[in-house]
Design an enzyme around this catalytic site. Structure first.
Site, PDB file in Angstrom:
ATOM      1  CG  ASP A 171       1.839   2.721   3.387  1.00 23.11           C
ATOM      2  OD1 ASP A 171       1.859   1.794   4.220  1.00 23.11           O
ATOM      3  OD2 ASP A 171       1.549   2.538   2.187  1.00 23.11           O
ATOM      4  CB  SER A 222      -1.403  -2.812  -1.570  1.00 22.47           C
ATOM      5  OG  SER A 222      -1.303  -3.137  -0.201  1.00 22.47           O
ATOM      6  CG  HIS A 232      -1.739   1.172   2.252  1.00 23.18           C
ATOM      7  ND1 HIS A 232      -0.533   0.841   1.671  1.00 23.18           N
ATOM      8  CD2 HIS A 232      -2.581   0.144   1.965  1.00 23.18           C
ATOM      9  CE1 HIS A 232      -0.634  -0.322   1.071  1.00 23.18           C
ATOM     10  NE2 HIS A 232      -1.874  -0.768   1.223  1.00 23.18           N
TER      11      HIS A 232
END
Length: 299
Positions: A239, A147, A269
């Protein structure tokens, strides 16, 4: 919405700790919720693995993981996610331990400074300081991030190239945010995806305050991706960041970089945390560890 029962159960369990509108709360509340969430998904440490906490450059905390069986001199540098706002050495401790164990390689994670107290380039500078410290001993290095950490990992590789630093032999980007436009593709299609919305991504960017023209902060804007290290890139299908991963993989391939890319079809995610309760996440984690092992030379 995904249909796999395991990932749906994971999402429900996450919401019990970290509400969908968490970004509307204070930073302190967001961190408290996130810490509780991470603790809920903690896992036993692999047998024989040891940890040691250190300080780099007089101020940057890192944690070193040494698995019982080390089969390579190559190190792994792990940069955690959390939107540049939440996360710590502890939040990703179990993930780092399992990756080190699977790859049979020493792993170092970093506790970089967080926004909004520390805006761009504080986190980037902390990570790059640790990167240069690890490269200084002459051992090869694979940079891994999830991320926001994936953003930082990609930026590390770009800056290392710009400064002619050698030693990075691989980059691993796990559902990374790389500077997509927020208004098209997966940002539009998955705007209300479970676990992370496009509005959340916009919030984290606003908090970080990275200059929009800076290619280390927005790797998709880098004009030349040639000469970068081989990459393993994995995305979650549900996502808004999905196309960032796919587009960066395409750009690297077009520039002649060796890339393995996976779009995990049922994942959302932060699926790394679901690896012990979702079949899709378990499979994705196995492939991720194989990808890392291939880059460190233990596959």
């Amino acid at each position: 919405m995904p249909t796999e029962p395991g990932i749906l159960a994971f999402h429900k369990r996450c919401q019990d700790f970290y509400p969908a509108d968490a970004v509307d709360a204070s930073i302190q509340q967001q961190r408290a919720w996130y810490d509780a969430l991470c603790a809920e998904f903690d896992a036993p440490s692999p047998e024989g693995l040891t940890r040691s906490d250190e300080i780099v450059g007089g101020r940057i905390p890192v944690r070193r993981y040494r698995p019982a069986d080390i089969a390579t001199q190559t190190q792994i540098f792990y940069i955690h996610g959390g939107g540049f706002v939440v996360g710590s050495l502890q939040s990703h401790d179990a993930i780092c331990a399992e990756i080190a164990h699977a790859a049979k390689a020493e792993l170092v994670s970093v506790d970089y400074r967080l926004a909004p107290e520390h805006v761009w380039p504080a986190a980037f500078d902390d990570c790059f300081a640790v990167l240069t410290s690890l490269l200084a001993d002459g051992r090869p290095l694979v940079v891994v991030g999830d991320s926001a950490g994936g953003n930082l990992a990609a930026g590390m590789a770009l800056k290392a190239k710009a400064e002619a630093l050698s030693g990075i032999v691989g980059q691993v980007l796990i559902y990374p945010g790389l500077g997509g436009d927020l208004v098209s593709g997966s940002y539009q299609e998955m705007a209300e995806a479970p676990g992370l919305s496009t509005a959340d991504v916009a919030y984290y960017r606003d908090v970080l305050k990275a200059p929009p023209e800076n290619t280390f902060a927005h790797p998709l804007k880098a004009p030349d991706l040639s000469g970068l290290p081989p990459a393993y890139i994995t995305a979650a299908h549900f996502d808004p960041l999905r196309d960032d991963a796919a587009d960066y993989a395409k750009g690297l391939i077009a520039a002649g970089v060796n890339v393995t890319y996976r779009d995990e079809p049922q994942m959302i995610h932060a699926w790394l945390r679901a690896r012990h309760m979702s079949e899709g996440a378990r499979e994705g984690f196995v492939h991720l560890c194989r990808g890392i092992s291939g880059l460190v030379g233990t596959l």
